[in-house]
Write an enzyme that holds these catalytic residues in place. Structure first.
Site, PDB file in Angstrom:
ATOM      1  N   LYS A   1      -4.789 -13.611  26.111  1.00  0.00           N
ATOM      2  CA  LYS A   1      -5.225 -13.606  24.693  1.00  0.00           C
ATOM      3  C   LYS A   1      -4.205 -13.485  23.451  1.00  0.00           C
ATOM      4  CE  LYS A   1      -9.429 -14.145  25.690  1.00  0.00           C
ATOM      5  NZ  LYS A   1      -9.265 -14.499  27.412  1.00  0.00           N
TER       6      LYS A   1
HETATM    7  C1  LIG Z   1     -14.591 -16.697  24.974  1.00  0.00           C
HETATM    8  C2  LIG Z   1     -14.396 -15.420  25.928  1.00  0.00           C
HETATM    9  N1  LIG Z   1     -15.215 -14.383  25.972  1.00  0.00           N
HETATM   10  C3  LIG Z   1     -15.171 -13.098  26.387  1.00  0.00           C
HETATM   11  C4  LIG Z   1     -13.911 -12.968  27.397  1.00  0.00           C
HETATM   12  C5  LIG Z   1     -13.865 -11.720  28.116  1.00  0.00           C
HETATM   13  O1  LIG Z   1     -12.755 -11.001  28.053  1.00  0.00           O
HETATM   14  P1  LIG Z   1     -12.229  -9.587  28.849  1.00  0.00           P
HETATM   15  O2  LIG Z   1     -11.512 -10.513  30.113  1.00  0.00           O
HETATM   16  O3  LIG Z   1     -11.256  -8.916  27.821  1.00  0.00           O
HETATM   17  O4  LIG Z   1     -13.313  -9.009  29.200  1.00  0.00           O
HETATM   18  C6  LIG Z   1     -13.057 -14.049  27.471  1.00  0.00           C
HETATM   19  C7  LIG Z   1     -11.876 -13.881  28.662  1.00  0.00           C
HETATM   20  O5  LIG Z   1     -11.486 -14.866  28.792  1.00  0.00           O
HETATM   21  C8  LIG Z   1     -13.347 -15.092  26.967  1.00  0.00           C
HETATM   22  O6  LIG Z   1     -12.453 -16.230  27.044  1.00  0.00           O
END
Ligand SMILES: Cc1ncc(COP(=O)(O)O)c(C=O)c1O
Length: 374
Positions: A182
């Site tokens: 991210k």
């Molecule tokens: C659009 C979106 N939402 C949620 C997530 C989930 O993130 P996390 O890995 O911090 O749980 C991701 C992870 O790639 C994502 O791309």
């Protein structure tokens, strides 16, 4: 030649030192660094109450629970998102009601949202994408007309703005991710931004076993919950990364601009939205017409890999997963998301890259596609 990853974090010496310092304090689980990080994050969200968790997935789960969403409820969401959105809606006992997205911005289709509202609908969960946001004014007007909650999946867009206001600084609830892919990282981690302190306190309970502290110093549990609290080591990394975020965002924007300049002319290719003010660039996803190019996506990705370039896929439409199908969804219901699912390729974009790396990716894509034409 070293493999060019499609995504990777940039960890400065300052970040490593902050992590090591925290390790030496003797307090490495949730503590003072977490409080400091939450305050610093909140400052970037216009002072709104902000709480950290171990992932954006956990943040989405507790956000749904904090909205009292559960068994028998419906949540309208875009099938174009990471699977975690669907999964958390199902996990809290609700039904995900899928709708399509715009082909270019990937923003949730608000006309379809409106048509999907029933007496069971509790919330709308839109996912934001790099390069452009959907119409946030129209989204919130729609939610208000129907008395619905909004939980914005902002995992990909920390730093994006709507009419000059950062995502997370307005609206109902927003969730963010600090996964290494991210805009900034805490290794694993996430945050939820809410409107009021009462909801923030509820999130604190939900992220730590559902435990409430009583006045006599003992503890109680009213509602069963999991454990999603961030460590102080992660928060120390997050504090250092947050200081670098403006530089990260600027570098990502430069790399995206270069892609727009240098991406080879390919008939039928679709690039992300270009030139929308105030946007962040977490990923650069292109749609390529593989059928008319006479090449499979797998072969294209393999050919790039042979040239030292890794690619990703963002995202397969959730409604066509086995879980989505078990809820009754099928092909040809959401043509834009399905086309994205078939044609999308995420090409490298991260702060470890230079402009020359972008040129190398563009040249390699031109070469791979060109070689197929002859
Ligand atoms: C659009 C979106 N939402 C949620 C997530 C989930 O993130 P996390 O890995 O911090 O749980 C991701 C992870 O790639 C994502 O791309």
């Amino acid at each position: 030649m070293a493999l060019l990853n499609f995504s990777q974090p940039l960890i400065s010496d300052e970040t490593i030192a902050a992590m090591a310092d925290t390790m030496r304090t003797g307090w490495i689980a949730s503590g003072p660094r977490v409080l400091e990080f939450e305050q610093a994050l909140s400052d970037t969200f216009g002072g709104r109450p902000t709480r950290t968790l171990t992932s954006a997935t956990g943040a989405m789960e507790v956000a749904l629970l904090a909205c009292d969403i559960g068994l028998g409820d419906e949540v309208i969401t875009s099938t174009q998102s990471f699977f975690s959105t669907m999964n958390m809606i199902v996990k809290v006992g609700a039904r995900p009601v899928f709708v399509d997205c715009d082909l270019i911005s990937r923003a949730i289709d608000l006309n379809q949202v409106e048509a999907a509202i029933t007496s069971r609908t509790k919330a709308i969960v839109p996912t934001h994408f790099p390069g452009a946001l959907g119409d946030m004014d129209a989204l919130y007007a729609l939610a208000q007309r129907h008395g619905l909650r909004v939980i914005e999946d902002a995992a990909l867009v920390q730093g994006s703005e709507w009419k000059g206001r950062p995502i997370g600084s307005f609206g109902d609830i927003a969730t963010f991710s600090f996964h290494p892919n991210k805009n900034m990282t805490t290794i694993e981690g996430g945050a939820v931004v809410v409107q009021d302190e009462a909801t923030a306190r509820r999130i604190e309970v939900l992220r730590f076993h559902g435990i409430e502290r009583l006045e006599d110093g003992t503890r109680d549990v009213v509602v069963a919950s999991g454990k999603y609290n961030m460590s102080d080591v992660s928060a120390a990394i997050g504090l250092a990364q947050l200081r670098q975020l403006p530089a990260f965002l600027a570098q990502r924007r430069q790399l995206a601009d270069r892609y727009f300049e240098k991406f080879p002319q390919i008939e039928g290719a679709l690039l992300p939205p270009r030139g929308v003010a105030g946007q962040s660039w977490n990923m650069f996803c292109v749609l390529l017409p593989f059928a008319s190019l006479g090449m499979t996506r797998q072969a294209f990705r393999a050919a790039l890999r042979e040239r030292g370039i890794a690619t990703g896929l963002s995202y397969e439409p959730s409604h066509l997963s086995t879980l989505g199908r078990s809820l009754g969804y099928r092909e040809q219901q959401f043509p834009n998301a399905e086309r994205i699912g078939e044609q999308t390729v995420t090409i490298p974009l991260h702060c470890g890259m230079t402009i020359e790396d972008v040129d190398r990716v563009c040249d390699a894509i031109g070469e791979v596609i060109g070689s197929k034409k002859h």
